[in-house]
Motif scaffolding. Sequence first.
Motif, PDB file in Angstrom:
ATOM      1  N   GLY A  64       0.765  -1.178   0.011  1.00  0.00           N
ATOM      2  CA  GLY A  64      -0.035   0.145   0.190  1.00  0.00           C
ATOM      3  C   GLY A  64       0.974   1.268  -0.098  1.00  0.00           C
ATOM      4  N   GLU A  90      -9.448   5.565   5.599  1.00  0.00           N
ATOM      5  CA  GLU A  90      -8.089   5.617   5.057  1.00  0.00           C
ATOM      6  C   GLU A  90      -7.289   6.612   5.940  1.00  0.00           C
ATOM      7  OE1 GLU A  90     -10.695   6.055   3.101  1.00  0.00           O
ATOM      8  OE2 GLU A  90     -10.639   4.323   1.610  1.00  0.00           O
ATOM      9  N   THR A 109      -3.283   3.665   2.606  1.00  0.00           N
ATOM     10  CA  THR A 109      -4.120   2.828   1.785  1.00  0.00           C
ATOM     11  C   THR A 109      -3.646   1.591   1.447  1.00  0.00           C
ATOM     12  OG1 THR A 109      -3.452   3.689  -0.148  1.00  0.00           O
ATOM     13  CG2 THR A 109      -5.032   4.785   0.711  1.00  0.00           C
ATOM     14  N   GLU A 110      -4.340   0.630   1.313  1.00  0.00           N
ATOM     15  CA  GLU A 110      -4.038  -0.921   0.578  1.00  0.00           C
ATOM     16  C   GLU A 110      -3.376  -0.772  -0.647  1.00  0.00           C
ATOM     17  OE1 GLU A 110      -7.700  -2.907   2.187  1.00  0.00           O
ATOM     18  OE2 GLU A 110      -6.130  -4.560   1.725  1.00  0.00           O
ATOM     19  N   GLN A 114      -5.016   4.323  -4.510  1.00  0.00           N
ATOM     20  CA  GLN A 114      -5.981   4.988  -3.682  1.00  0.00           C
ATOM     21  C   GLN A 114      -5.791   6.336  -2.966  1.00  0.00           C
ATOM     22  OE1 GLN A 114      -6.110   1.278  -1.438  1.00  0.00           O
ATOM     23  NE2 GLN A 114      -8.414   1.184  -1.852  1.00  0.00           N
ATOM     24  N   VAL A 118      -8.291   9.189  -2.603  1.00  0.00           N
ATOM     25  CA  VAL A 118      -8.707   9.755  -1.343  1.00  0.00           C
ATOM     26  C   VAL A 118      -8.533  11.234  -1.351  1.00  0.00           C
ATOM     27  CG1 VAL A 118      -8.580   9.557   1.289  1.00  0.00           C
ATOM     28  CG2 VAL A 118      -8.434   7.348   0.008  1.00  0.00           C
TER      29      VAL A 118
END
Lengths: 147, 160
Positions: A64, A90, A109-110, A114, A118
């Motif tokens: 991530g 997140e 985040t993973e 992302q 976000v």
Amino acid sequence: MDELDKRIINQLQQGFPICEQPYAQVAASLGIPVAELLQRLQSLLDSGVLSRFGPLFHAEQMGGALTLAALQVPESRFEEVSELVNAFPEVAHNYARDHSLNMWFVVATERPEQVAAVLSAIEAKTGLKVLNMPKIREYYVGLQLEA
Amino acid sequence: MMELDVIDRQLIVLTQNGLPLTDQPYHQLAEQLAISADEVMQRFRSMQDQGVIRRIAAVPNHYKLGYGFNGMTVWDVEDAVVDQLGELVAALPFVSHCYQRPRHLPDWPYNLFAMIHAKTAADADTQILRVGEVLEGHVRSHQVLYSSRILKKTGLRIAS
């Protein structure tokens, strides 16, 4: 918080064993019964002296990503924006700081892509410009504070 | 970077709020996932070895431990020397995090960040002076942003 609480906090900041009866092992090293360790740990968590106790995960090592970001929030909107930002799962940490950039938060985040999504969503929800400050180099991270 | 499988992910989801406060926490997780405690412990060790878990530990609230002065010190130093200076600042015992980050010109010229934590304003001032001494001759400008409130502190969350 008494001396024993401080010893528990200081010891448990350093790490925790992975074994059959880890609390018994820690309790023995502190010279107290395991029931007392568990009870004290519970009350340190309940009173908020400890934010959490458990595995500290590293987003990047899971594939991530994370970043530090800042917002300049009008004082009159501070609580509202704080709720909007914190509502994102997140957002791992968020701090109010004394500066015109008065809200600083960490997004973890993973999946790396992302993070940008976000931050865009936070801009859309708040109507405020997010300053993204991902680390370029990490020189040191050590989180232990003596109780 | 470690490839996590479905059981690793379940272990993360089950413990991201905290490790069970019970005599045999790994056994309890094993029961919940219907696997052996040995497997749970093996997976935690492996995630720790790979750095997916930094460590299993307690995270204190700085304020509640009496550290009321938590400052993000930010410095504008030359890019050519930032790595060398970052290592020196990171070696100071009271610095908890130290990073190089991008500038956002013209308003935000700072590229070196160091977090400090102190119980008194005087201690914080001393620490900031020490960082300044280490950076002597290389600082174009700097600021200290004290945190006034923790708005959220949960750590990473993954979806179950």
